[in-house]
Design an enzyme around this catalytic site. Structure first.
Site, PDB file in Angstrom:
ATOM      1  N   ASN A   9       0.870  -1.174   0.000  1.00 13.89           N
ATOM      2  CA  ASN A   9       0.000   0.000   0.000  1.00 13.89           C
ATOM      3  C   ASN A   9       0.909   1.226   0.000  1.00 13.89           C
ATOM      4  OD1 ASN A   9      -1.825   2.038   0.444  1.00 13.89           O
ATOM      5  ND2 ASN A   9      -2.238   1.495   2.584  1.00 13.89           N
ATOM      6  N   LYS A  11       0.104   4.282  -0.297  1.00 18.73           N
ATOM      7  CA  LYS A  11      -0.543   5.499   0.246  1.00 18.73           C
ATOM      8  C   LYS A  11      -0.302   6.673  -0.707  1.00 18.73           C
ATOM      9  CE  LYS A  11       0.261   3.528   4.753  1.00 18.73           C
ATOM     10  NZ  LYS A  11       0.076   3.659   6.165  1.00 18.73           N
ATOM     11  N   HIS A  94      -9.513   1.140   4.655  1.00 17.81           N
ATOM     12  CA  HIS A  94      -8.248   1.306   5.379  1.00 17.81           C
ATOM     13  C   HIS A  94      -8.500   2.218   6.581  1.00 17.81           C
ATOM     14  CE1 HIS A  94      -4.151   2.520   6.313  1.00 17.81           C
ATOM     15  NE2 HIS A  94      -3.773   1.431   5.669  1.00 17.81           N
ATOM     16  N   GLU A  96      -6.917   4.600   7.782  1.00 14.85           N
ATOM     17  CA  GLU A  96      -6.698   6.033   7.524  1.00 14.85           C
ATOM     18  C   GLU A  96      -7.936   6.649   6.872  1.00 14.85           C
ATOM     19  OE1 GLU A  96      -2.978   5.596   5.435  1.00 14.85           O
ATOM     20  OE2 GLU A  96      -2.032   5.010   7.311  1.00 14.85           O
ATOM     21  N   GLU A 166      -5.518  -5.236  10.333  1.00 21.13           N
ATOM     22  CA  GLU A 166      -4.521  -4.193  10.554  1.00 21.13           C
ATOM     23  C   GLU A 166      -4.808  -3.460  11.865  1.00 21.13           C
ATOM     24  OE1 GLU A 166      -2.467  -3.032   6.673  1.00 21.13           O
ATOM     25  OE2 GLU A 166      -4.116  -1.644   6.970  1.00 21.13           O
ATOM     26  N   GLY A 172       2.220   2.100  10.651  1.00 22.58           N
ATOM     27  CA  GLY A 172       3.154   3.216  10.505  1.00 22.58           C
ATOM     28  C   GLY A 172       3.842   3.628  11.797  1.00 22.58           C
ATOM     29  N   SER A 209       3.269  -2.357  10.259  1.00 21.23           N
ATOM     30  CA  SER A 209       4.720  -2.333  10.455  1.00 21.23           C
ATOM     31  C   SER A 209       5.410  -3.663  10.120  1.00 21.23           C
ATOM     32  CB  SER A 209       5.071  -1.888  11.881  1.00 21.23           C
ATOM     33  OG  SER A 209       4.610  -0.571  12.108  1.00 21.23           O
ATOM     34  N   GLY A 230       2.778  -1.266   4.258  1.00 19.27           N
ATOM     35  CA  GLY A 230       2.806   0.158   3.932  1.00 19.27           C
ATOM     36  C   GLY A 230       4.233   0.628   3.689  1.00 19.27           C
TER      37      GLY A 230
HETATM   38  C1  PEP Z   1      -0.825   0.061   5.848  1.00 15.73           C
HETATM   39  O1  PEP Z   1      -0.814   1.236   5.478  1.00 15.73           O
HETATM   40  O2  PEP Z   1      -1.740  -0.666   5.473  1.00 15.73           O
HETATM   41  C2  PEP Z   1       0.270  -0.418   6.695  1.00 15.73           C
HETATM   42  C3  PEP Z   1       0.198  -1.616   7.185  1.00 15.73           C
HETATM   43  O3  PEP Z   1       1.310   0.464   6.896  1.00 15.73           O
HETATM   44  P1  PEP Z   1       2.727   0.117   7.617  1.00 15.73           P
HETATM   45  O4  PEP Z   1       3.225  -1.172   7.038  1.00 15.73           O
HETATM   46  O5  PEP Z   1       3.599   1.284   7.276  1.00 15.73           O
HETATM   47  O6  PEP Z   1       2.448   0.007   9.079  1.00 15.73           O
END
Ligand code: PEP
Length: 246
Positions: A9, A11, A94, A96, A166, A172, A209, A230
């Site tokens: 992803n 973003k 998601h 966000e 998630e 993040g 992460s 991400g």
């Molecule tokens: C995401 O944006 O779906 C995500 C898992 O981000 P990250 O891997 O940076 O935590």
């Protein structure tokens, strides 16, 4: 059928030139990988990514879609618009988008139904806040989100759905759920899907992460089919290491 999947992803990152450089670097190194590899890119990169990945084993997705077919919805993108340039996947719900753009479970469900109606494959995100986890409400939250997202679907359509667990506090932040906690959450989502559709075969990913250093431990868990990545999907080398771990 459960499949091994690693999805990135991006973003709001990466311009068309970055996209082409990334694919040129990644593609020769993942020809023999066992997982399905998906890149969910910004709208402005979609056309380039789809053209460059033709004939490769990289699948391309968008990061959002609107639930109406057309009309006065300034700034929105329809499922038909995505489909007509051969977009295959779309991330829906998601955290966000739920937090920053007020997407409710009802909106998520409408988007899932509209995506499927137009031949797009949804990657549906569910996850709990830190507060909910500390109050032992994580499983309740994610199974509830799953149930609401899947309302009105047929059992057959599950073949075209991926769910990503998630935990919001892990996205993040550099904090990862322990592999046991992630597996327990995903097992609970699988049980909810079984209760609704008599199906335990759905593909479910962990996201939050994921990095080359922690990927293998997560993928060794029996219920985790792969990851939604991400930050670590922005560099071809780290994304490739995660793909190699699954
Ligand atoms: C995401 O944006 O779906 C995500 C898992 O981000 P990250 O891997 O940076 O935590």
């Amino acid at each position: 059928m459960r499949r091994k999947v690693i999805a990135g992803n991006w973003k709001m990152n990466m311009l068309p030139n970055d996209t082409i450089d990334f694919i040129n670097e990644l593609e020769p190194n993942i020809k023999k990988c066992e997982s399905e590899v998906i890149l969910c890119v910004p709208y402005t990169d979609l056309f380039y990514a789809i053209s460059f990945c033709q004939g490769t084993n990289i699948h391309i997705g968008a990061q959002n879609v609107f639930y109406e077919d057309s009309g006065a919805y300034t700034g929105e993108i329809s499922a038909q618009m995505l489909k007509c340039i051969n977009t295959e996947y779309v991330i829906i719900g998601h955290s966000e988008r739920r937090k920053l753009f007020n997407e409710t479970d009802e909106i998520v469900n409408k988007k899932v139904l509209k995506a499927l109606e137009n031949g797009l494959k949804p990657i549906i995100c569910v996850g709990e806040t830190l507060e909910e986890r500390e109050q032992n409400k994580a499983i309740e939250k994610i199974t509830d989100q799953t149930e609401k997202a899947l309302q009105g679907l047929t059992k057959e359509s599950l073949e075209n759905i991926i769910i990503a667990y998630e935990p919001i506090w892990a996205i993040g932040t550099g904090k990862t759920a322990t592999s046991k906690d992630a597996n327990e959450a995903i097992k609970a989502i699988r049980a909810k899907v079984k209760e609704m559709f008599e199906n335990t075969d759905i593909t479910i990913l962990y996201g939050g992460s994921v990095k080359p250093e922690n990927a293998k431990e997560l993928f060794d868990e029996p219920d985790i089919d792969g990851a939604l990545v991400g930050g670590a999907s922005l560099k071809a080398s780290s994304f490739e290491s995660i793909i190699g771990a699954n």
